[in-house]
Design a protein around this motif. Structure first.
Motif, PDB file in Angstrom:
ATOM      1  N   ARG A 199      22.582  45.287  41.957  1.00  0.00           N
ATOM      2  CA  ARG A 199      22.040  44.231  42.827  1.00  0.00           C
ATOM      3  C   ARG A 199      23.340  43.430  43.241  1.00  0.00           C
ATOM      4  NH1 ARG A 199      16.743  41.487  39.981  1.00  0.00           N
ATOM      5  NH2 ARG A 199      15.541  43.304  40.628  1.00  0.00           N
ATOM      6  N   LEU A 200      23.118  42.769  44.441  1.00  0.00           N
ATOM      7  CA  LEU A 200      24.002  41.880  44.795  1.00  0.00           C
ATOM      8  C   LEU A 200      23.782  40.407  44.022  1.00  0.00           C
ATOM      9  CD1 LEU A 200      23.454  42.332  48.884  1.00  0.00           C
ATOM     10  CD2 LEU A 200      25.463  42.810  47.143  1.00  0.00           C
ATOM     11  N   GLU A 201      24.877  39.542  43.899  1.00  0.00           N
ATOM     12  CA  GLU A 201      24.894  38.355  43.001  1.00  0.00           C
ATOM     13  C   GLU A 201      23.570  37.490  43.290  1.00  0.00           C
ATOM     14  OE1 GLU A 201      28.438  36.021  41.263  1.00  0.00           O
ATOM     15  OE2 GLU A 201      28.390  36.344  43.488  1.00  0.00           O
ATOM     16  N   LYS A 202      23.011  37.371  44.570  1.00  0.00           N
ATOM     17  CA  LYS A 202      21.810  36.525  45.020  1.00  0.00           C
ATOM     18  C   LYS A 202      20.737  37.374  44.628  1.00  0.00           C
ATOM     19  CE  LYS A 202      24.247  33.906  48.436  1.00  0.00           C
ATOM     20  NZ  LYS A 202      24.335  33.395  49.695  1.00  0.00           N
ATOM     21  N   GLY A 203      20.740  38.353  44.128  1.00  0.00           N
ATOM     22  CA  GLY A 203      19.272  38.998  43.683  1.00  0.00           C
ATOM     23  C   GLY A 203      18.802  40.228  44.492  1.00  0.00           C
ATOM     24  N   THR A 204      19.324  40.618  45.713  1.00  0.00           N
ATOM     25  CA  THR A 204      19.008  41.542  46.388  1.00  0.00           C
ATOM     26  C   THR A 204      19.361  42.920  45.977  1.00  0.00           C
ATOM     27  OG1 THR A 204      19.476  40.055  48.472  1.00  0.00           O
ATOM     28  CG2 THR A 204      19.101  42.532  48.801  1.00  0.00           C
ATOM     29  N   SER A 205      18.490  43.876  45.748  1.00  0.00           N
ATOM     30  CA  SER A 205      18.725  45.093  45.344  1.00  0.00           C
ATOM     31  C   SER A 205      19.555  46.101  46.077  1.00  0.00           C
ATOM     32  CB  SER A 205      17.568  45.849  44.887  1.00  0.00           C
ATOM     33  OG  SER A 205      16.921  44.855  43.590  1.00  0.00           O
ATOM     34  N   VAL A 206      20.484  46.854  45.720  1.00  0.00           N
ATOM     35  CA  VAL A 206      21.019  47.985  46.489  1.00  0.00           C
ATOM     36  C   VAL A 206      19.867  49.001  46.456  1.00  0.00           C
ATOM     37  CG1 VAL A 206      22.609  49.912  46.546  1.00  0.00           C
ATOM     38  CG2 VAL A 206      22.990  47.443  46.010  1.00  0.00           C
ATOM     39  N   PRO A 207      19.324  49.646  47.626  1.00  0.00           N
ATOM     40  CA  PRO A 207      18.413  50.685  47.770  1.00  0.00           C
ATOM     41  C   PRO A 207      18.369  51.788  46.532  1.00  0.00           C
ATOM     42  CG  PRO A 207      19.127  50.126  49.856  1.00  0.00           C
ATOM     43  CD  PRO A 207      20.170  49.293  49.014  1.00  0.00           C
ATOM     44  N   GLU A 208      17.440  51.957  45.746  1.00  0.00           N
ATOM     45  CA  GLU A 208      17.626  52.557  44.689  1.00  0.00           C
ATOM     46  C   GLU A 208      17.996  54.279  45.131  1.00  0.00           C
ATOM     47  OE1 GLU A 208      13.643  52.699  42.958  1.00  0.00           O
ATOM     48  OE2 GLU A 208      12.480  53.272  44.625  1.00  0.00           O
ATOM     49  N   HIS A 209      17.998  54.414  46.224  1.00  0.00           N
ATOM     50  CA  HIS A 209      18.472  55.997  46.663  1.00  0.00           C
ATOM     51  C   HIS A 209      19.907  55.779  47.180  1.00  0.00           C
ATOM     52  CE1 HIS A 209      17.013  54.031  50.584  1.00  0.00           C
ATOM     53  NE2 HIS A 209      18.041  54.649  51.190  1.00  0.00           N
ATOM     54  N   PHE A 210      20.712  55.054  46.601  1.00  0.00           N
ATOM     55  CA  PHE A 210      22.150  54.923  47.087  1.00  0.00           C
ATOM     56  C   PHE A 210      22.876  56.098  46.510  1.00  0.00           C
ATOM     57  CE2 PHE A 210      22.079  53.330  42.775  1.00  0.00           C
ATOM     58  CZ  PHE A 210      23.211  53.763  42.299  1.00  0.00           C
ATOM     59  N   HIS A 211      23.926  56.422  46.939  1.00  0.00           N
ATOM     60  CA  HIS A 211      24.996  57.516  46.373  1.00  0.00           C
ATOM     61  C   HIS A 211      26.180  56.599  45.974  1.00  0.00           C
ATOM     62  CE1 HIS A 211      22.841  60.981  48.356  1.00  0.00           C
ATOM     63  NE2 HIS A 211      22.391  60.156  49.036  1.00  0.00           N
ATOM     64  N   VAL A 212      26.944  57.353  45.210  1.00  0.00           N
ATOM     65  CA  VAL A 212      28.315  56.957  44.970  1.00  0.00           C
ATOM     66  C   VAL A 212      29.151  58.067  45.580  1.00  0.00           C
ATOM     67  CG1 VAL A 212      30.145  56.626  43.265  1.00  0.00           C
ATOM     68  CG2 VAL A 212      27.871  55.854  42.614  1.00  0.00           C
ATOM     69  N   THR A 213      29.457  57.815  46.915  1.00  0.00           N
ATOM     70  CA  THR A 213      30.315  58.616  47.857  1.00  0.00           C
ATOM     71  C   THR A 213      31.872  58.839  47.469  1.00  0.00           C
ATOM     72  OG1 THR A 213      30.743  56.952  49.361  1.00  0.00           O
ATOM     73  CG2 THR A 213      28.945  58.255  49.651  1.00  0.00           C
ATOM     74  N   GLU A 214      32.437  57.838  46.546  1.00  0.00           N
ATOM     75  CA  GLU A 214      33.636  57.799  46.181  1.00  0.00           C
ATOM     76  C   GLU A 214      34.215  57.042  45.135  1.00  0.00           C
ATOM     77  OE1 GLU A 214      36.349  56.017  49.123  1.00  0.00           O
ATOM     78  OE2 GLU A 214      35.652  57.084  50.867  1.00  0.00           O
ATOM     79  N   ILE A 215      34.932  57.561  44.230  1.00  0.00           N
ATOM     80  CA  ILE A 215      35.563  56.924  43.057  1.00  0.00           C
ATOM     81  C   ILE A 215      37.074  57.388  43.149  1.00  0.00           C
ATOM     82  CG2 ILE A 215      35.884  56.868  40.572  1.00  0.00           C
ATOM     83  CD1 ILE A 215      32.754  57.490  40.139  1.00  0.00           C
ATOM     84  N   GLY A 216      37.818  56.395  43.098  1.00  0.00           N
ATOM     85  CA  GLY A 216      39.320  56.456  43.228  1.00  0.00           C
ATOM     86  C   GLY A 216      40.045  55.194  42.606  1.00  0.00           C
ATOM     87  N   GLN A 217      41.272  55.454  42.638  1.00  0.00           N
ATOM     88  CA  GLN A 217      42.160  54.235  41.866  1.00  0.00           C
ATOM     89  C   GLN A 217      42.878  53.732  43.316  1.00  0.00           C
ATOM     90  OE1 GLN A 217      44.153  54.306  38.188  1.00  0.00           O
ATOM     91  NE2 GLN A 217      45.989  53.982  39.239  1.00  0.00           N
ATOM     92  N   ILE A 218      42.842  52.541  43.354  1.00  0.00           N
ATOM     93  CA  ILE A 218      43.579  51.872  44.639  1.00  0.00           C
ATOM     94  C   ILE A 218      44.757  51.119  43.876  1.00  0.00           C
ATOM     95  CG2 ILE A 218      43.354  50.183  46.220  1.00  0.00           C
ATOM     96  CD1 ILE A 218      40.450  50.890  46.735  1.00  0.00           C
ATOM     97  N   THR A 219      45.914  51.126  44.622  1.00  0.00           N
ATOM     98  CA  THR A 219      47.212  50.513  44.310  1.00  0.00           C
ATOM     99  C   THR A 219      47.463  49.555  45.416  1.00  0.00           C
ATOM    100  OG1 THR A 219      47.882  52.319  42.766  1.00  0.00           O
ATOM    101  CG2 THR A 219      49.462  50.523  43.267  1.00  0.00           C
ATOM    102  N   LYS A 220      47.495  48.402  45.039  1.00  0.00           N
ATOM    103  CA  LYS A 220      47.789  47.608  46.218  1.00  0.00           C
ATOM    104  C   LYS A 220      49.296  46.937  45.710  1.00  0.00           C
ATOM    105  CE  LYS A 220      46.145  43.131  47.986  1.00  0.00           C
ATOM    106  NZ  LYS A 220      45.177  42.308  48.141  1.00  0.00           N
ATOM    107  N   HIS A 221      50.274  47.361  46.662  1.00  0.00           N
ATOM    108  CA  HIS A 221      51.525  46.559  46.654  1.00  0.00           C
ATOM    109  C   HIS A 221      51.885  45.740  47.625  1.00  0.00           C
ATOM    110  CE1 HIS A 221      56.001  47.998  46.051  1.00  0.00           C
ATOM    111  NE2 HIS A 221      55.821  46.960  45.309  1.00  0.00           N
TER     112      HIS A 221
END
Length: 154
Positions: free
Chosen positions: A19-41
């Protein structure tokens, strides 16, 4: 929330719901399309060189309305990312499409993963010349005994 936290929470759930902070739900058919590590220099406005690392999850919803991501499937995706990419236990940052791609911190309220709004901030306030925030004082709490009708101050 760190990656280790979500790995502890997922086995206790029947469903993965965001859910978003204001209570709106992410549609229940969502996918996790990426998982990664991001390095910001980067360099801040005060000249300090900094490095930040985050684990990135990208959420996406398509028109496959029957799709449901179960906790065990998400755990398997996380484990695969850890094995193949050497992902560290860092704070999770979630990308999710609203009007544009938004970046969110991740929280959990006992049932839902909460996409928490991120804020920008100056990391070198002393170098930017930003004045310190003045302390707010409620006038009603000031000692007003000096200006009573009998005090002679007026």
């Amino acid at each position: 929330m760190k990656l280790s936290n979500i790995k502890e929470i997922l086995p206790t759930l029947d469903n993965v719901e965001f859910r978003l902070e204001k209570g709106t739900s992410v549609p229940e058919h969502f996918h996790v399309t990426e998982i990664g590590q991001i390095t910001k220099h980067f360099i801040d406005c005060g000249g300090a060189v900094r490095t930040e690392k985050a684990v990135n999850f990208q959420l996406w919803d398509a028109n496959d309305y029957e799709h449901r991501l179960k906790p065990t499937k998400l755990l398997n995706i996380i484990k695969l990312a850890e094995e193949k990419l050497g992902i560290e236990d860092a704070e999770i940052e979630v990308e999710y499409q609203n009007e544009t791609i938004g970046k969110f911190d991740l929280g959990f309220d006992g049932k839902y993963f909460i996409l928490k709004n991120k804020q920008t901030a100056c990391l070198a306030n002393d170098a930017c010349g930003i004045p310190a925030e003045k302390q707010k004082i409620e006038l009603s709490k000031l000692n007003s005994a000096c200006c009573t009708p009998d005090s002679g101050c007026c």
